[in-house]
Motif scaffolding. Structure first.
Motif, PDB file in Angstrom:
ATOM      1  N   HIS A  64       9.560  -8.268   0.654  1.00 34.57           N
ATOM      2  CA  HIS A  64       8.534  -8.214   1.689  1.00 34.57           C
ATOM      3  C   HIS A  64       7.737  -9.405   1.783  1.00 34.57           C
ATOM      4  O   HIS A  64       7.479 -10.064   0.854  1.00 34.57           O
ATOM      5  CB  HIS A  64       7.545  -7.000   1.511  1.00 34.57           C
ATOM      6  CG  HIS A  64       6.977  -6.439   2.756  1.00 34.57           C
ATOM      7  ND1 HIS A  64       7.416  -6.436   3.998  1.00 34.57           N
ATOM      8  CD2 HIS A  64       5.818  -5.954   2.969  1.00 34.57           C
ATOM      9  CE1 HIS A  64       6.665  -6.217   4.641  1.00 34.57           C
ATOM     10  NE2 HIS A  64       5.643  -5.645   4.346  1.00 34.57           N
ATOM     11  N   ARG A 116       6.795  -2.551  12.643  1.00 34.17           N
ATOM     12  CA  ARG A 116       6.706  -3.229  11.381  1.00 34.17           C
ATOM     13  C   ARG A 116       7.931  -2.837  10.541  1.00 34.17           C
ATOM     14  O   ARG A 116       8.416  -1.848  10.555  1.00 34.17           O
ATOM     15  CB  ARG A 116       5.200  -2.644  10.997  1.00 34.17           C
ATOM     16  CG  ARG A 116       4.050  -3.098  11.583  1.00 34.17           C
ATOM     17  CD  ARG A 116       3.784  -4.780  11.457  1.00 34.17           C
ATOM     18  NE  ARG A 116       2.592  -4.997  12.273  1.00 34.17           N
ATOM     19  CZ  ARG A 116       2.405  -5.401  13.503  1.00 34.17           C
ATOM     20  NH1 ARG A 116       3.584  -5.360  14.154  1.00 34.17           N
ATOM     21  NH2 ARG A 116       1.254  -5.794  14.151  1.00 34.17           N
ATOM     22  N   GLU A 133       1.716  -7.605   7.631  1.00 33.41           N
ATOM     23  CA  GLU A 133       3.141  -7.966   7.538  1.00 33.41           C
ATOM     24  C   GLU A 133       2.750  -9.483   8.182  1.00 33.41           C
ATOM     25  O   GLU A 133       2.013  -9.924   9.073  1.00 33.41           O
ATOM     26  CB  GLU A 133       3.634  -7.199   8.478  1.00 33.41           C
ATOM     27  CG  GLU A 133       5.352  -7.924   8.476  1.00 33.41           C
ATOM     28  CD  GLU A 133       6.295  -7.202   9.279  1.00 33.41           C
ATOM     29  OE1 GLU A 133       6.096  -5.944   9.545  1.00 33.41           O
ATOM     30  OE2 GLU A 133       7.224  -7.602  10.048  1.00 33.41           O
ATOM     31  N   GLU A 174       3.856 -10.823   3.130  1.00 42.77           N
ATOM     32  CA  GLU A 174       2.728 -10.222   3.745  1.00 42.77           C
ATOM     33  C   GLU A 174       1.603 -11.281   3.862  1.00 42.77           C
ATOM     34  O   GLU A 174       1.677 -12.406   2.999  1.00 42.77           O
ATOM     35  CB  GLU A 174       2.175  -9.301   2.529  1.00 42.77           C
ATOM     36  CG  GLU A 174       2.911  -7.775   2.473  1.00 42.77           C
ATOM     37  CD  GLU A 174       2.357  -7.178   1.392  1.00 42.77           C
ATOM     38  OE1 GLU A 174       2.261  -5.830   1.605  1.00 42.77           O
ATOM     39  OE2 GLU A 174       2.235  -7.707   0.334  1.00 42.77           O
TER      40      GLU A 174
END
Ligand SMILES: [Zn+2]
Lengths: 188, 109
Positions: free
Chosen positions: B52, B45, B23, B54
């Motif tokens: 999302h 997390r 993450e 990353e």
């Protein structure tokens, strides 16, 4: 003084393409900010070459500069000139934040030549090898099967491939296997 | 197959040339932080269905770490951006908003 010997002593193979371990090659890793004026000037003055842009390869005389990352260049020069070039570069860079290291003995270099070399590379690396996407003057750092490598075309029918010396036999086996006669895919 | 463009060398790299770093935009609580903050940093997390953020490393390539914004449902990539930031830049947020209006992720929107 012991005699320097390259990884596979210029082993060759003929198939879809001609494979050769290219023998002794001076290689100097230069780390610094490629876009920094002081760094660029020092490297240009010593090598006589313009600095390559992003993923660029610039050749002239007996030297080639390869762009490896925003803070790394690889200088290729004759093997016997390596320590002299390292000394000149170190002196020219002076107080500039930079690193100059002779990595000749840590690497191996292969030459792949012939009209079907794109076929051979495309079997091994996840890279678009079509002539529209990959031309001389551009380097691609990638993997060949399971090992890290950098590949560029020095002309339309010659590719240069660099890997770590410790995996040179593996790289040679890969290239020979991918170049086995009768295995052309015929996509390019 | 996930394909991400490395913002440092410009290569369109496929997943096998990259190494996932988990993450993005975590605050690294360490010594002298509260137990709650440290536990959160270590264990808490996001696990979103959708947008999302990353960290990825161009491992078989230029070697640089970078950020990626993508959709965990469709694998659509909204963009990749520099590692030298603690939050997604505006152009990435705009690109996500164009495709996923009203998205939120942690404190970002
Ligand atoms: Zn990269």
């Amino acid at each position: 003084m012991s005699e320097p010997v390259s990884a596979l002593n210029r082993a060759t193979f003929d198939g879809l393409a001609h494979v050769q371990e290219a023998g002794l090659q001076g290689m100097i890793t230069l780390r610094g900010t490629v876009l920094d004026e002081g760094f660029a000037k020092a490297v240009s003055d010593v090598t006589g070459l313009a600095l390559p842009g992003q993923r660029g390869v610039v050749s002239g005389g007996d030297s080639t500069l390869v762009w490896m990352s925003p803070d790394e260049l690889l200088l290729l020069c004759p093997h016997g000139d390596t320590s002299d070039r390292v000394a000149k570069l170190t002196a020219a860079l002076g107080d500039t934040h930079a690193l100059v290291v002779d990595v000749s003995d840590a690497r191996a270099i292969f030459t792949l030549s012939g009209p079907q070399l794109r076929e051979v590379v495309a079997k091994l690396a996840p890279v678009d090898m079509s002539p529209a996407a990959f031309q001389p003057g551009t380097v691609r750092r990638t993997r060949f099967a399971q090992v890290a490598a950098a590949v560029w075309l020095s002309d339309a029918e010659t590719a240069q491939i660099i890997c770590f010396r410790s995996v040179a036999p593996y790289m040679f086996a890969l290239l020979c296997n991918a170049a086995t006669p009768g295995t052309a895919v015929g996509i390019f | 197959m996930l394909i991400l463009t490395c913002p440092y060398c410009g290569v369109k790299a496929e997943e096998t040339e990259l190494h996932g770093g988990g993450e993005a935009h975590l605050t690294r609580f360490g010594p002298e932080s509260s137990d709650e903050a440290f536990e959160g940093y270590l264990f808490q997390r996001e696990n979103p269905k959708g947008v999302h953020f990353e960290r990825w490393r161009h491992a078989q390539g230029c070697g640089k770490w970078f950020h990626a914004a993508r959709c965990t449902v469709t694998l659509e990539v909204f963009g990749t951006y520099s590692a030298q930031t603690s939050e997604p830049p505006q152009n990435i947020r705009d690109a996500i908003s164009a495709k996923r209006p009203g998205w939120t992720w942690r404190s970002f929107a």
